[in-house]
Motif scaffolding. Structure first.
Motif, mmCIF file in Angstrom:
data_model
loop_
_atom_site.group_PDB
_atom_site.id
_atom_site.type_symbol
_atom_site.label_atom_id
_atom_site.label_comp_id
_atom_site.label_asym_id
_atom_site.label_seq_id
_atom_site.Cartn_x
_atom_site.Cartn_y
_atom_site.Cartn_z
ATOM 1 N N THR A 220 0.849 -1.187 0.000
ATOM 2 C CA THR A 220 0.000 0.000 0.000
ATOM 3 C C THR A 220 0.885 1.237 0.000
ATOM 4 O OG1 THR A 220 -0.140 -0.029 2.421
ATOM 5 C CG2 THR A 220 -1.894 -1.149 1.203
ATOM 6 N N TYR A 221 0.323 2.337 -0.456
ATOM 7 C CA TYR A 221 1.083 3.592 -0.527
ATOM 8 C C TYR A 221 0.173 4.764 -0.179
ATOM 9 C CZ TYR A 221 -1.218 5.095 -4.842
ATOM 10 O OH TYR A 221 -2.155 5.504 -5.756
ATOM 11 N N SER A 222 0.785 5.887 0.151
ATOM 12 C CA SER A 222 0.062 7.142 0.328
ATOM 13 C C SER A 222 0.971 8.272 -0.142
ATOM 14 C CB SER A 222 -0.359 7.363 1.785
ATOM 15 O OG SER A 222 0.772 7.434 2.635
ATOM 16 N N VAL A 223 0.356 9.364 -0.560
ATOM 17 C CA VAL A 223 1.105 10.490 -1.112
ATOM 18 C C VAL A 223 0.834 11.739 -0.281
ATOM 19 C CG1 VAL A 223 1.499 11.944 -3.138
ATOM 20 C CG2 VAL A 223 0.945 9.515 -3.427
ATOM 21 N N LYS A 224 1.890 12.423 0.113
ATOM 22 C CA LYS A 224 1.772 13.680 0.848
ATOM 23 C C LYS A 224 2.398 14.796 0.011
ATOM 24 C CE LYS A 224 3.197 16.049 5.102
ATOM 25 N NZ LYS A 224 3.989 15.933 6.364
ATOM 26 N N PRO A 225 1.605 15.746 -0.477
ATOM 27 C CA PRO A 225 2.158 16.847 -1.269
ATOM 28 C C PRO A 225 3.035 17.752 -0.403
ATOM 29 C CG PRO A 225 -0.224 16.651 -1.583
ATOM 30 C CD PRO A 225 0.125 15.801 -0.403
ATOM 31 N N LEU A 226 4.156 18.167 -0.967
ATOM 32 C CA LEU A 226 5.056 19.124 -0.328
ATOM 33 C C LEU A 226 5.141 20.364 -1.206
ATOM 34 C CD1 LEU A 226 7.889 16.571 0.614
ATOM 35 C CD2 LEU A 226 6.001 17.353 2.067
ATOM 36 N N LYS A 227 6.073 21.245 -0.908
ATOM 37 C CA LYS A 227 6.205 22.480 -1.684
ATOM 38 C C LYS A 227 7.048 22.239 -2.938
ATOM 39 C CE LYS A 227 5.866 25.622 2.284
ATOM 40 N NZ LYS A 227 6.559 26.684 3.055
ATOM 41 N N ASN A 228 6.826 23.139 -3.917
ATOM 42 C CA ASN A 228 7.674 23.185 -5.115
ATOM 43 C C ASN A 228 7.724 21.847 -5.865
ATOM 44 O OD1 ASN A 228 8.406 25.899 -4.498
ATOM 45 N ND2 ASN A 228 9.973 25.135 -3.080
ATOM 46 N N ASN A 229 6.564 21.233 -6.049
ATOM 47 C CA ASN A 229 6.413 20.007 -6.839
ATOM 48 C C ASN A 229 7.048 18.777 -6.200
ATOM 49 O OD1 ASN A 229 5.008 21.347 -8.922
ATOM 50 N ND2 ASN A 229 6.913 21.933 -9.927
ATOM 51 N N TRP A 230 7.321 18.825 -4.905
ATOM 52 C CA TRP A 230 7.835 17.652 -4.207
ATOM 53 C C TRP A 230 6.698 16.926 -3.506
ATOM 54 C CZ3 TRP A 230 12.724 15.606 -4.290
ATOM 55 C CH2 TRP A 230 13.712 16.378 -4.917
ATOM 56 N N VAL A 231 6.818 15.591 -3.453
ATOM 57 C CA VAL A 231 5.849 14.768 -2.731
ATOM 58 C C VAL A 231 6.594 13.713 -1.924
ATOM 59 C CG1 VAL A 231 4.008 15.074 -4.437
ATOM 60 C CG2 VAL A 231 5.569 13.120 -4.633
ATOM 61 N N ASP A 232 6.012 13.341 -0.809
ATOM 62 C CA ASP A 232 6.481 12.181 -0.052
ATOM 63 C C ASP A 232 5.573 11.006 -0.387
ATOM 64 O OD1 ASP A 232 8.671 13.187 1.264
ATOM 65 O OD2 ASP A 232 7.604 13.655 3.128
ATOM 66 N N ILE A 233 6.169 9.888 -0.801
ATOM 67 C CA ILE A 233 5.392 8.675 -1.032
ATOM 68 C C ILE A 233 5.794 7.647 0.020
ATOM 69 C CG2 ILE A 233 4.754 6.847 -2.640
ATOM 70 C CD1 ILE A 233 5.378 8.650 -4.930
ATOM 71 N N SER A 234 4.803 7.191 0.781
ATOM 72 C CA SER A 234 5.027 6.185 1.822
ATOM 73 C C SER A 234 4.694 4.812 1.266
ATOM 74 C CB SER A 234 4.154 6.478 3.047
ATOM 75 O OG SER A 234 4.428 7.760 3.575
ATOM 76 N N TYR A 235 5.567 3.837 1.492
ATOM 77 C CA TYR A 235 5.385 2.471 1.021
ATOM 78 C C TYR A 235 5.326 1.515 2.213
ATOM 79 C CZ TYR A 235 7.078 4.405 -3.433
ATOM 80 O OH TYR A 235 7.245 5.155 -4.574
ATOM 81 N N ASP A 236 4.404 0.567 2.150
ATOM 82 C CA ASP A 236 4.310 -0.480 3.161
ATOM 83 C C ASP A 236 4.093 -1.788 2.404
ATOM 84 O OD1 ASP A 236 3.983 -2.037 5.367
ATOM 85 O OD2 ASP A 236 2.281 -0.935 6.198
ATOM 86 N N PHE A 237 5.088 -2.698 2.461
ATOM 87 C CA PHE A 237 5.060 -3.912 1.643
ATOM 88 C C PHE A 237 4.264 -5.025 2.324
ATOM 89 C CE2 PHE A 237 8.513 -1.554 -0.126
ATOM 90 C CZ PHE A 237 8.543 -1.888 -1.470
ATOM 91 N N ASP A 238 3.584 -5.822 1.473
ATOM 92 C CA ASP A 238 2.752 -6.912 1.991
ATOM 93 C C ASP A 238 3.569 -8.104 2.472
ATOM 94 O OD1 ASP A 238 0.375 -5.548 1.443
ATOM 95 O OD2 ASP A 238 0.231 -6.368 -0.588
ATOM 96 N N ASP A 239 4.701 -8.371 1.832
ATOM 97 C CA ASP A 239 5.423 -9.618 2.097
ATOM 98 C C ASP A 239 6.509 -9.494 3.166
ATOM 99 O OD1 ASP A 239 7.186 -8.053 0.730
ATOM 100 O OD2 ASP A 239 7.606 -9.486 -0.888
ATOM 101 N N SER A 240 6.626 -8.333 3.805
ATOM 102 C CA SER A 240 7.651 -8.150 4.830
ATOM 103 C C SER A 240 7.282 -6.957 5.693
ATOM 104 C CB SER A 240 9.023 -7.930 4.179
ATOM 105 O OG SER A 240 9.060 -6.656 3.546
#
Length: 274
Positions: A220-240
């Protein structure tokens, strides 16, 4: 003399008490006044004075809604030079000509004159995770831009629409600016010998095919918008227990990580509208 004085007084009083007429206004035409009185059990309508209401002009054809069967309709056979694409209502597709391939698909986005569909079987080298294609249509769905394959023209009549179960459970139905959204398929195209592929699905899940490892992972993932066209993408893997956050610069359909600017991750093509 007294009688004359009395007549003069009465005449003056009558003149003062007579109402002054109201001057007409520019809109003093006769119109119909209709009063509707509603009660829980009856509706009574009364009308006074003849109608002189100006009739309304007919609705322009350009204001009519686009029929459901002609809005962004994929179903049918599409052609271009040396290539045909056939899509049926049950979620099957086939390419014949310069590219020969076939498989199944699901719909990940459907809004306005755009659909984004996930083709399974198109790319055999990414662990079966599927490849998203963006399709942009003209108003009557007789022409279509289809991903990097370009412009197609419909060669069959519109007779049906996609079955409901072809749509993903949480498909995107609000307009998206794909140049600034992570939805879809992304591939490393330069900067490294490994060409990893990501699918960001509208339900918050992802698939990652690692070219170096030779396998696909999900999570699963989620996206957090930041300034100046930057984003944080959070990743959480199913198999570990692997979970991490990566900052990407996202603009015009290209992503890159800070300190790894030479590694370019490019989204699936958003084609021109016909």
């Amino acid at each position: 003399m007294k009688k004359l004085s009395l007549l003069l007084v009465l005449f003056a009083f009558g003149a003062c008490s007579r109402p002054t007429p109201t001057p007409p206004t520019e809109s003093s035409t006769t119109t119909e006044t209709t009063t509707v009185v509603e009660t829980p059990s009856t509706t009574k309508e009364t009308s006074t004075k003849p109608s002189s209401e100006t009739p309304k002009p007919p609705t322009s054809s350009s204001e009519k809604p686009i029929p459901v069967d002609t809005r962004a309709n994929l179903v049918g056979t599409w052609v271009q030079d040396d290539q045909s694409l056939t899509i049926d209502r049950a979620g099957n597709w086939a390419l014949d000509g310069a590219i020969n391939s076939s498989g199944t698909f699901t719909v990940g986005a459907d809004f306005d004159q755009t659909k984004m569909i996930k083709l399974y079987g198109f790319n055999q080298n990414i662990g079966g995770i599927g490849t998203y294609f963006i399709a942009n249509f003209n108003k009557d769905s007789t022409k279509m831009g289809f991903g990097y394959l370009g412009q197609f023209t419909r060669s069959t009549d519109i007779s049906t629409t996609l079955d409901n179960d072809v749509f993903q459970a949480n498909y995107q139905n609000e307009p998206v600016d794909f140049s600034r959204s992570v939805l879809g398929t992304w591939t490393i195209v330069e900067g490294t010998e490994f060409h990893n592929t990501w699918n960001y699905n509208p339900d918050g899940t992802f698939e990652l095919y690692s070219d170096g490892r030779g396998d696909a992972r999900t999570g699963t993932y989620s996206v957090k918008p930041l300034k100046n066209n930057w984003v944080d993408i959070s990743y959480d893997f199913d198999d570990s227990d692997d979970a991490y956050i990566t900052a990407y610069h996202l603009s015009d359909g290209v992503m890159w990580e800070q300190e790894f600017e030479d590694i370019r991750i490019v989204r699936n093509t958003d084609p021109a509208f016909p």
